[in-house]
Motif scaffolding. Structure first.
Motif, PDB file in Angstrom:
ATOM      1  N   GLY A  62      42.520  39.371  38.548  1.00  0.00           N
ATOM      2  CA  GLY A  62      41.573  38.982  37.518  1.00  0.00           C
ATOM      3  C   GLY A  62      40.767  40.110  36.943  1.00  0.00           C
ATOM      4  O   GLY A  62      41.128  41.289  37.022  1.00  0.00           O
ATOM      5  N   LEU A  63      39.636  39.752  36.363  1.00  0.00           N
ATOM      6  CA  LEU A  63      38.870  40.641  35.505  1.00  0.00           C
ATOM      7  C   LEU A  63      38.244  41.806  36.260  1.00  0.00           C
ATOM      8  O   LEU A  63      37.467  41.621  37.186  1.00  0.00           O
ATOM      9  N   LEU A  64      38.596  43.003  35.800  1.00  0.00           N
ATOM     10  CA  LEU A  64      38.000  44.236  36.287  1.00  0.00           C
ATOM     11  C   LEU A  64      37.515  44.998  35.056  1.00  0.00           C
ATOM     12  O   LEU A  64      38.306  45.305  34.161  1.00  0.00           O
TER      13      LEU A  64
ATOM     14  N   ARG B 196      26.784  52.520  32.044  1.00  0.00           N
ATOM     15  CA  ARG B 196      26.502  51.085  31.946  1.00  0.00           C
ATOM     16  C   ARG B 196      27.059  50.287  33.129  1.00  0.00           C
ATOM     17  O   ARG B 196      26.910  49.062  33.174  1.00  0.00           O
ATOM     18  N   ILE B 197      27.712  50.956  34.058  1.00  0.00           N
ATOM     19  CA  ILE B 197      28.391  50.250  35.149  1.00  0.00           C
ATOM     20  C   ILE B 197      27.429  49.352  35.920  1.00  0.00           C
ATOM     21  O   ILE B 197      27.732  48.180  36.189  1.00  0.00           O
ATOM     22  N   ASN B 198      26.262  49.873  36.299  1.00  0.00           N
ATOM     23  CA  ASN B 198      25.314  49.056  37.070  1.00  0.00           C
ATOM     24  C   ASN B 198      24.849  47.843  36.281  1.00  0.00           C
ATOM     25  O   ASN B 198      24.632  46.760  36.838  1.00  0.00           O
ATOM     26  N   GLU B 199      24.704  48.014  34.966  1.00  0.00           N
ATOM     27  CA  GLU B 199      24.300  46.897  34.107  1.00  0.00           C
ATOM     28  C   GLU B 199      25.356  45.787  34.138  1.00  0.00           C
ATOM     29  O   GLU B 199      25.027  44.605  34.273  1.00  0.00           O
ATOM     30  N   TYR B 200      26.623  46.174  34.028  1.00  0.00           N
ATOM     31  CA  TYR B 200      27.694  45.174  34.045  1.00  0.00           C
ATOM     32  C   TYR B 200      27.842  44.542  35.427  1.00  0.00           C
ATOM     33  O   TYR B 200      28.106  43.346  35.547  1.00  0.00           O
ATOM     34  N   MET B 201      27.665  45.349  36.474  1.00  0.00           N
ATOM     35  CA  MET B 201      27.811  44.835  37.840  1.00  0.00           C
ATOM     36  C   MET B 201      26.786  43.745  38.143  1.00  0.00           C
ATOM     37  O   MET B 201      27.047  42.853  38.950  1.00  0.00           O
TER      38      MET B 201
ATOM     39  N   LEU C 272      42.351  34.192  45.119  1.00  0.00           N
ATOM     40  CA  LEU C 272      41.115  34.393  44.363  1.00  0.00           C
ATOM     41  C   LEU C 272      41.427  35.077  43.038  1.00  0.00           C
ATOM     42  O   LEU C 272      42.230  36.013  42.987  1.00  0.00           O
ATOM     43  N   ARG C 273      40.772  34.594  41.978  1.00  0.00           N
ATOM     44  CA  ARG C 273      40.907  35.195  40.660  1.00  0.00           C
ATOM     45  C   ARG C 273      39.526  35.243  40.006  1.00  0.00           C
ATOM     46  O   ARG C 273      38.840  34.214  39.940  1.00  0.00           O
ATOM     47  N   ARG C 274      39.128  36.433  39.538  1.00  0.00           N
ATOM     48  CA  ARG C 274      37.855  36.541  38.825  1.00  0.00           C
ATOM     49  C   ARG C 274      38.122  36.289  37.346  1.00  0.00           C
ATOM     50  O   ARG C 274      38.940  36.970  36.730  1.00  0.00           O
ATOM     51  N   THR C 275      37.429  35.302  36.804  1.00  0.00           N
ATOM     52  CA  THR C 275      37.702  34.869  35.437  1.00  0.00           C
ATOM     53  C   THR C 275      36.637  35.299  34.434  1.00  0.00           C
ATOM     54  O   THR C 275      36.885  35.277  33.231  1.00  0.00           O
ATOM     55  N   ARG C 276      35.460  35.707  34.938  1.00  0.00           N
ATOM     56  CA  ARG C 276      34.391  36.089  34.015  1.00  0.00           C
ATOM     57  C   ARG C 276      33.386  36.994  34.698  1.00  0.00           C
ATOM     58  O   ARG C 276      33.097  36.831  35.875  1.00  0.00           O
ATOM     59  N   ILE C 277      32.855  37.970  33.934  1.00  0.00           N
ATOM     60  CA  ILE C 277      31.696  38.769  34.331  1.00  0.00           C
ATOM     61  C   ILE C 277      30.762  38.762  33.133  1.00  0.00           C
ATOM     62  O   ILE C 277      31.087  39.348  32.083  1.00  0.00           O
ATOM     63  N   GLY C 278      29.624  38.088  33.248  1.00  0.00           N
ATOM     64  CA  GLY C 278      28.743  37.972  32.094  1.00  0.00           C
ATOM     65  C   GLY C 278      29.471  37.311  30.944  1.00  0.00           C
ATOM     66  O   GLY C 278      30.055  36.239  31.089  1.00  0.00           O
ATOM     67  N   GLU C 279      29.484  37.985  29.788  1.00  0.00           N
ATOM     68  CA  GLU C 279      30.176  37.439  28.619  1.00  0.00           C
ATOM     69  C   GLU C 279      31.633  37.884  28.526  1.00  0.00           C
ATOM     70  O   GLU C 279      32.362  37.464  27.613  1.00  0.00           O
ATOM     71  N   PHE C 280      32.079  38.709  29.471  1.00  0.00           N
ATOM     72  CA  PHE C 280      33.447  39.230  29.450  1.00  0.00           C
ATOM     73  C   PHE C 280      34.393  38.255  30.155  1.00  0.00           C
ATOM     74  O   PHE C 280      34.119  37.827  31.284  1.00  0.00           O
TER      75      PHE C 280
ATOM     76  N   HIS D  29      34.729  51.580  37.752  1.00  0.00           N
ATOM     77  CA  HIS D  29      34.793  50.129  37.575  1.00  0.00           C
ATOM     78  C   HIS D  29      33.448  49.488  37.898  1.00  0.00           C
ATOM     79  O   HIS D  29      32.638  50.041  38.637  1.00  0.00           O
ATOM     80  N   ALA D  30      33.252  48.295  37.333  1.00  0.00           N
ATOM     81  CA  ALA D  30      31.972  47.592  37.489  1.00  0.00           C
ATOM     82  C   ALA D  30      32.152  46.383  38.398  1.00  0.00           C
ATOM     83  O   ALA D  30      32.042  45.241  37.965  1.00  0.00           O
ATOM     84  N   GLY D  31      32.441  46.634  39.672  1.00  0.00           N
ATOM     85  CA  GLY D  31      32.547  45.528  40.628  1.00  0.00           C
ATOM     86  C   GLY D  31      33.916  45.412  41.260  1.00  0.00           C
ATOM     87  O   GLY D  31      34.887  45.106  40.584  1.00  0.00           O
ATOM     88  N   THR D  32      33.977  45.650  42.565  1.00  0.00           N
ATOM     89  CA  THR D  32      35.241  45.670  43.296  1.00  0.00           C
ATOM     90  C   THR D  32      35.890  44.298  43.376  1.00  0.00           C
ATOM     91  O   THR D  32      35.211  43.288  43.549  1.00  0.00           O
TER      92      THR D  32
END
Length: 234
Positions: A53-55, A65-70, A201-209, A43-46
């Motif tokens: 939310g978004l994982l 590509r994990i580090n790039e997305y993180m 807490l809810r993660r709603t976005r990572i970059g364009e994802f 996964h790209a970010g705990t």
């Protein structure tokens, strides 16, 4: 786990998963790993167990590509409850030290957010997965050891309040990688003088994802099963 040759997931895919409440990020990775039939899954970010939310889960060759997305910008929504604190800065531990928040109003709350907008120094929570001398700091904290973490530079480009129903304050945050929203909630409460902790807490976005494009675990299971069947049937 037997890995089929030319497994489409071994070639590499990015899966957007809407992590359920009470699951660890590794729970989600382990579930996906069993579904796709290969070991190379990460996964790209705990996300903490009490966050949803978004994982981003990468399989096969895309794990490179994990580090790039993180490293990409994150967006979160959630709630901070003021008038108390918790040792973990969230609801993994019980609220303590109840304090009077009757003098807090909208103007005070919004002024406090300004202290945490821009590039700031933030101390990570001691109940986190950061390592000191090879040991996770949350393991040291649970043993009652004194843990000292150095402040880290993070950037919070947006910290806005979306609803105020005291003692609960709803927020939206856009921030750099490495930002701890639990620490932000604790620091926000300290700035108010009455304490505060992260209550959802809810993660709603990572970059364009976007989380709106993410699959529940159940839908991911169906999608992966269908993909593997199509591949096997040629």
């Amino acid at each position: 786990m037997q890995q089929a040759p030319n497994n489409p997931f071994a070639e590499g895919q990015v899966l957007l998963i809407d992590k359920p409440l009470d699951w660890t990020s590794f729970d989600a990775v382990r579930k996906i790993r069993n579904m796709v039939g290969i070991k190379k899954v990460g996964h790209a970010g705990t996300l903490d167990p009490l966050a949803t939310g978004l994982l981003i889960i990468c399989t096969g060759k895309f794990t490179k590509r994990i580090n790039e997305y993180m490293a990409r910008e994150k967006e979160y929504t959630g709630t901070i409850t003021i008038g108390a604190v918790t040792p973990t800065f969230d609801l993994e531990s019980e609220p303590v030290n109840s304090m009077d928040y009757s003098g807090i109003d909208k103007a005070i709350l919004e002024a406090a957010t300004q202290q945490f907008t821009g590039t700031i120094l933030q101390v990570p929570p001691i109940h986190s997965a950061i390592k000191i001398n090879g040991k996770r700091v949350y393991e040291l904290a649970r043993k009652g050891q004194d843990v000292q973490l150095e402040p880290r530079q993070v950037t919070i480009s947006t910290f806005e309040l979306t609803d105020i129903s005291l003692p609960v304050v709803s927020f939206r945050v856009v921030c750099s990688t490495g930002t701890y929203i639990r620490s932000l909630a604790n620091d926000f409460g300290a700035a108010l003088g009455c304490g505060g902790y992260l209550s959802s807490l809810r993660r709603t976005r990572i970059g364009e994802f976007l989380v709106s494009d993410a699959l529940t675990i159940e839908k991911a299971e169906k999608m992966i099963g269908d993909t593997r069947k199509q591949y096997q049937n040629g």
